[in-house]
Design an enzyme around this catalytic site. Sequence first.
Site, PDB file in Angstrom:
ATOM      1  CE  LYS A   1      34.158  10.965  -4.162  1.00 16.86           C
ATOM      2  NZ  LYS A   1      32.674  10.385  -3.855  1.00 16.86           N
TER       3      LYS A   1
ATOM      4  CG  ASP B   1      29.393   7.704  -7.681  1.00 11.90           C
ATOM      5  OD1 ASP B   1      29.956   7.053  -7.409  1.00 11.90           O
ATOM      6  OD2 ASP B   1      28.646   8.178  -7.145  1.00 11.90           O
TER       7      ASP B   1
ATOM      8  CD  GLN C   1      30.141  11.924  -1.970  1.00 11.11           C
ATOM      9  OE1 GLN C   1      30.609  12.184  -2.259  1.00 11.11           O
ATOM     10  NE2 GLN C   1      30.256  10.992  -0.664  1.00 11.11           N
TER      11      GLN C   1
HETATM   12  N1  GUN Z   1      29.148   7.960   0.075  1.00 10.00           N
HETATM   13  C1  GUN Z   1      29.890   7.536   0.232  1.00 10.00           C
HETATM   14  N2  GUN Z   1      30.698   6.718  -0.779  1.00 10.00           N
HETATM   15  C2  GUN Z   1      30.385   7.195  -1.658  1.00 10.00           C
HETATM   16  C3  GUN Z   1      30.536   7.271  -3.109  1.00 10.00           C
HETATM   17  O1  GUN Z   1      31.043   6.589  -3.904  1.00 10.00           O
HETATM   18  N3  GUN Z   1      30.019   7.455  -3.919  1.00 10.00           N
HETATM   19  C4  GUN Z   1      28.894   8.409  -3.845  1.00 10.00           C
HETATM   20  N4  GUN Z   1      28.035   9.171  -4.729  1.00 10.00           N
HETATM   21  N5  GUN Z   1      28.685   8.738  -2.651  1.00 10.00           N
HETATM   22  C5  GUN Z   1      29.214   8.113  -1.712  1.00 10.00           C
END
Ligand code: GUN
Length: 291
Positions: A53, A120, A97
């Site tokens: 990311k 998100d 995350q």
């Molecule tokens: N954990 C696995 N996929 C994601 C996601 O798309 N966003 C977040 N915040 N955590 C995750």
Amino acid sequence: MTARLIDGNALAASIRADVARRAAAFAAHGRKPGLAVILVGENPASQVYVRHKVKDCEESGLYSVLERHDASIAEAALLARIAALNADPAIDGILVQLPLPPHIDAGKVIEAIAPDKDVDGFSIASAGALMIGRPGFRACTPYGCMKMLESIACDPRGKHAVVIGRSNIVGKPMAMLLLQANATVTICHSATPDLAHHTRDADIVVAAVGRIGMLDGAMVKPGAVVIDVGMNRDADGKLCGDVDFASVAPVAGFLTPVPGGVGPMTRAMLLVNTLEAAERAARNAHTARAR
Ligand code: GUN
């Protein structure tokens, strides 16, 4: 019939190029669109995801900060960090995350993120906005799946779409986006008695279960569009989806591969959401100044 593949890598690259162009134009505001990524603990998969990311942001001209916290961080301390980022004008999007350690209430943490920074799209405000068709951040994976349909000129209007899986992150928002696009939507899940009965009637199938090969060719209508959201590891550690590629490819009209399908699209849509958060923040600041 042999399915045509929807190349998520190529589509994501074109979306990133568009984000980079818009991010360059945004520089007129004297800063870059900014994303804060919070990682708690040492989960190996999460570490890979957050690295990607941050790298994506750098490559598209976005500013990003990665905050790493020890797994033992107190919930209150994490909430305080989110409050600080909510108030930071250099930060347009905040992503925590998941998963979080068990002593931290993930729901509470997500709700602490300001709705206009919830890139998100996991908060109650974002989910509610989607539910009633209001502007708001759409969860990145289903948003990316909709872009994949658009890329093959598949208009869901009047089509039967079957979503397999009912998670808050993928299945439910996916069903809502398809509904908003005027599909007739069936949501199937672990308690659905005859899954194949539904999928065989579907023009669009989205598999988001997390089980290798749960959708095979006998369950698919000839010519259907099949989107594979699965991210599983087989016994050899190889990444594979929920769709049994070998049996579905000869039946479906379009199919997304794993890897190289939905995964890169999820990452690209996070950049889109962050850029849109920044553009909205700049518009709001302009309106406030004009008053
Ligand atoms: N954990 C696995 N996929 C994601 C996601 O798309 N966003 C977040 N915040 N955590 C995750």
